[in-house]
Design a protein around this motif. Structure first.
Motif, PDB file in Angstrom:
ATOM      1  N   VAL A 106      43.081  39.432  22.803  1.00 41.69           N
ATOM      2  CA  VAL A 106      43.125  38.844  22.757  1.00 41.69           C
ATOM      3  C   VAL A 106      44.750  39.003  23.595  1.00 41.69           C
ATOM      4  O   VAL A 106      44.848  40.211  23.777  1.00 41.69           O
ATOM      5  CB  VAL A 106      44.362  38.513  21.359  1.00 41.69           C
ATOM      6  N   VAL A 107      45.564  37.941  23.842  1.00 37.92           N
ATOM      7  CA  VAL A 107      46.903  38.528  24.798  1.00 37.92           C
ATOM      8  C   VAL A 107      47.614  39.342  24.243  1.00 37.92           C
ATOM      9  O   VAL A 107      48.093  40.379  24.803  1.00 37.92           O
ATOM     10  CB  VAL A 107      47.314  37.667  25.493  1.00 37.92           C
ATOM     11  N   VAL A 108      48.199  38.968  22.995  1.00 41.32           N
ATOM     12  CA  VAL A 108      49.254  39.349  22.684  1.00 41.32           C
ATOM     13  C   VAL A 108      48.785  40.908  21.943  1.00 41.32           C
ATOM     14  O   VAL A 108      48.083  39.640  20.926  1.00 41.32           O
ATOM     15  CB  VAL A 108      50.720  38.524  21.889  1.00 41.32           C
ATOM     16  N   VAL A 109      48.864  41.478  21.546  1.00 45.93           N
ATOM     17  CA  VAL A 109      48.970  42.428  20.413  1.00 45.93           C
ATOM     18  C   VAL A 109      49.706  42.812  20.171  1.00 45.93           C
ATOM     19  O   VAL A 109      50.520  43.689  20.309  1.00 45.93           O
ATOM     20  CB  VAL A 109      47.742  43.802  20.804  1.00 45.93           C
ATOM     21  N   THR A 110      50.008  43.158  18.079  1.00 46.05           N
ATOM     22  CA  THR A 110      51.289  43.253  17.961  1.00 46.05           C
ATOM     23  C   THR A 110      50.444  44.056  16.465  1.00 46.05           C
ATOM     24  O   THR A 110      52.013  45.101  15.527  1.00 46.05           O
ATOM     25  CB  THR A 110      51.827  41.722  17.034  1.00 46.05           C
ATOM     26  N   TYR A 159      41.294  41.774  27.591  1.00 47.32           N
ATOM     27  CA  TYR A 159      43.013  41.931  27.901  1.00 47.32           C
ATOM     28  C   TYR A 159      43.514  43.480  27.736  1.00 47.32           C
ATOM     29  O   TYR A 159      42.883  43.971  26.839  1.00 47.32           O
ATOM     30  CB  TYR A 159      43.904  40.918  26.882  1.00 47.32           C
ATOM     31  N   TRP A 160      44.421  43.372  28.546  1.00 50.29           N
ATOM     32  CA  TRP A 160      44.503  45.276  28.912  1.00 50.29           C
ATOM     33  C   TRP A 160      45.944  44.998  28.898  1.00 50.29           C
ATOM     34  O   TRP A 160      46.916  44.340  29.788  1.00 50.29           O
ATOM     35  CB  TRP A 160      43.871  45.367  30.612  1.00 50.29           C
ATOM     36  N   ILE A 192      47.794  41.818  30.888  1.00 53.77           N
ATOM     37  CA  ILE A 192      47.096  41.651  32.950  1.00 53.77           C
ATOM     38  C   ILE A 192      45.286  41.760  32.211  1.00 53.77           C
ATOM     39  O   ILE A 192      44.425  42.346  31.443  1.00 53.77           O
ATOM     40  CB  ILE A 192      46.541  42.664  34.063  1.00 53.77           C
ATOM     41  N   ASP A 193      44.371  40.331  32.336  1.00 51.14           N
ATOM     42  CA  ASP A 193      43.084  39.784  32.482  1.00 51.14           C
ATOM     43  C   ASP A 193      41.854  40.219  33.337  1.00 51.14           C
ATOM     44  O   ASP A 193      43.012  41.024  34.244  1.00 51.14           O
ATOM     45  CB  ASP A 193      43.054  38.812  31.604  1.00 51.14           C
ATOM     46  N   SER A 194      41.315  39.769  33.090  1.00 52.96           N
ATOM     47  CA  SER A 194      40.143  40.482  33.782  1.00 52.96           C
ATOM     48  C   SER A 194      40.379  39.996  35.181  1.00 52.96           C
ATOM     49  O   SER A 194      39.126  40.574  35.766  1.00 52.96           O
ATOM     50  CB  SER A 194      38.367  40.059  33.190  1.00 52.96           C
ATOM     51  N   SER A 195      40.474  38.904  35.446  1.00 57.01           N
ATOM     52  CA  SER A 195      40.593  38.196  36.437  1.00 57.01           C
ATOM     53  C   SER A 195      41.726  38.837  37.803  1.00 57.01           C
ATOM     54  O   SER A 195      42.234  38.510  38.774  1.00 57.01           O
ATOM     55  CB  SER A 195      41.037  36.816  36.304  1.00 57.01           C
ATOM     56  N   LYS A 229      47.981  47.779  15.414  1.00 58.25           N
ATOM     57  CA  LYS A 229      46.444  47.980  15.947  1.00 58.25           C
ATOM     58  C   LYS A 229      45.492  47.453  14.528  1.00 58.25           C
ATOM     59  O   LYS A 229      45.054  48.126  13.507  1.00 58.25           O
ATOM     60  CB  LYS A 229      46.485  49.368  14.553  1.00 58.25           C
ATOM     61  N   GLY A 230      44.694  46.519  15.130  1.00 62.41           N
ATOM     62  CA  GLY A 230      43.364  46.260  14.439  1.00 62.41           C
ATOM     63  C   GLY A 230      42.133  46.366  15.777  1.00 62.41           C
ATOM     64  O   GLY A 230      41.697  47.642  15.399  1.00 62.41           O
ATOM     65  N   ALA A 231      41.421  45.083  16.181  1.00 64.78           N
ATOM     66  CA  ALA A 231      40.542  45.504  16.174  1.00 64.78           C
ATOM     67  C   ALA A 231      40.274  46.092  17.675  1.00 64.78           C
ATOM     68  O   ALA A 231      38.990  46.612  18.555  1.00 64.78           O
ATOM     69  CB  ALA A 231      39.319  44.353  15.946  1.00 64.78           C
ATOM     70  N   GLY A 232      41.119  45.964  18.275  1.00 61.88           N
ATOM     71  CA  GLY A 232      41.560  46.925  19.711  1.00 61.88           C
ATOM     72  C   GLY A 232      40.862  48.320  20.476  1.00 61.88           C
ATOM     73  O   GLY A 232      41.117  48.863  19.004  1.00 61.88           O
ATOM     74  N   SER A 233      41.017  48.935  21.462  1.00 58.97           N
ATOM     75  CA  SER A 233      40.686  50.347  21.800  1.00 58.97           C
ATOM     76  C   SER A 233      41.658  49.982  21.811  1.00 58.97           C
ATOM     77  O   SER A 233      42.304  49.575  22.860  1.00 58.97           O
ATOM     78  CB  SER A 233      39.221  50.248  22.641  1.00 58.97           C
ATOM     79  N   TRP A 234      42.343  51.519  21.440  1.00 61.69           N
ATOM     80  CA  TRP A 234      43.662  52.100  22.431  1.00 61.69           C
ATOM     81  C   TRP A 234      43.465  53.589  22.757  1.00 61.69           C
ATOM     82  O   TRP A 234      43.024  54.447  21.750  1.00 61.69           O
ATOM     83  CB  TRP A 234      44.569  52.398  20.514  1.00 61.69           C
ATOM     84  N   GLY A 235      44.540  54.167  24.007  1.00 64.61           N
ATOM     85  CA  GLY A 235      44.544  55.232  24.199  1.00 64.61           C
ATOM     86  C   GLY A 235      45.203  56.271  23.540  1.00 64.61           C
ATOM     87  O   GLY A 235      45.672  55.629  22.264  1.00 64.61           O
ATOM     88  N   GLN A 236      45.917  56.969  23.373  1.00 62.55           N
ATOM     89  CA  GLN A 236      46.055  58.009  22.050  1.00 62.55           C
ATOM     90  C   GLN A 236      47.735  57.590  22.280  1.00 62.55           C
ATOM     91  O   GLN A 236      48.577  58.517  21.220  1.00 62.55           O
ATOM     92  CB  GLN A 236      45.651  59.185  22.140  1.00 62.55           C
ATOM     93  N   GLY A 237      48.366  57.429  23.203  1.00 65.13           N
ATOM     94  CA  GLY A 237      48.983  56.992  23.348  1.00 65.13           C
ATOM     95  C   GLY A 237      50.217  58.156  24.492  1.00 65.13           C
ATOM     96  O   GLY A 237      49.738  59.414  24.400  1.00 65.13           O
ATOM     97  N   THR A 238      51.280  58.331  24.897  1.00 70.47           N
ATOM     98  CA  THR A 238      52.139  59.053  25.997  1.00 70.47           C
ATOM     99  C   THR A 238      53.774  59.014  25.579  1.00 70.47           C
ATOM    100  O   THR A 238      54.065  57.755  25.286  1.00 70.47           O
ATOM    101  CB  THR A 238      51.856  59.422  27.210  1.00 70.47           C
ATOM    102  N   GLN A 239      54.367  59.952  24.804  1.00 72.33           N
ATOM    103  CA  GLN A 239      55.432  60.180  24.517  1.00 72.33           C
ATOM    104  C   GLN A 239      56.731  59.612  25.840  1.00 72.33           C
ATOM    105  O   GLN A 239      56.000  61.024  26.753  1.00 72.33           O
ATOM    106  CB  GLN A 239      55.733  61.306  23.922  1.00 72.33           C
ATOM    107  N   VAL A 240      57.698  59.167  26.157  1.00 76.27           N
ATOM    108  CA  VAL A 240      58.147  58.832  26.746  1.00 76.27           C
ATOM    109  C   VAL A 240      60.128  59.145  26.857  1.00 76.27           C
ATOM    110  O   VAL A 240      60.265  58.072  25.596  1.00 76.27           O
ATOM    111  CB  VAL A 240      58.405  57.523  27.883  1.00 76.27           C
TER     112      VAL A 240
END
Length: 123
Positions: free
Chosen positions: A102-106, A35-36, A53-56, A108-119
């Protein structure tokens, strides 16, 4: 190894629509079982999952955003995007794009994260 990179404006005026793009390398966004997501963290607040959004191409939304958030993807560019309408200063945050199983990420666990962007939302 998958890498995610957020891009978009750092400053948005109130009432405008914020548009962010996540460019993914090292993994196709159509790969099964992932899931993205878009997640943000405002100053002094917990991480907030905004949607995924998922793979499909199925989209999952956070009802608390009252349909202001819209997620889409461009598989030819291996990118997915977030549009957040009618922004206010309360939408000021660091925005992350994340790949997880997992769909809902709450957290920073096992997923892969971008570095983040400040808005920042300000007139």
């Amino acid at each position: 190894q998958v890498q995610l990179q957020e891009s978009g404006p750092s400053l948005v005026k109130p009432s405008q629509t914020l548009s962010l793009t996540c460019t993914v390398s090292g993994e196709s966004i159509t790969t099964n079982a992932f899931y993205w997501s878009w997640i943000r963290q405002s100053p002094g607040k917990e991480l907030e999952w905004m949607g995924a959004i998922d793979s499909s191409g199925i989209i999952y939304s956070n009802p608390s955003l009252q349909r202001r958030a819209s997620i889409s993807r461009d598989t030819s560019k291996n990118q997915f995007t977030l549009q957040l309408s009618s922004v206010t200063p309360e939408d000021t945050a660091v925005y992350y794009c994340v790949r997880d199983r997992v769909v809902v990420v709450t957290a920073k666990g096992a997923g892969s994260w971008g570095q983040g962007t400040q808005v920042t939302v300000s007139s």
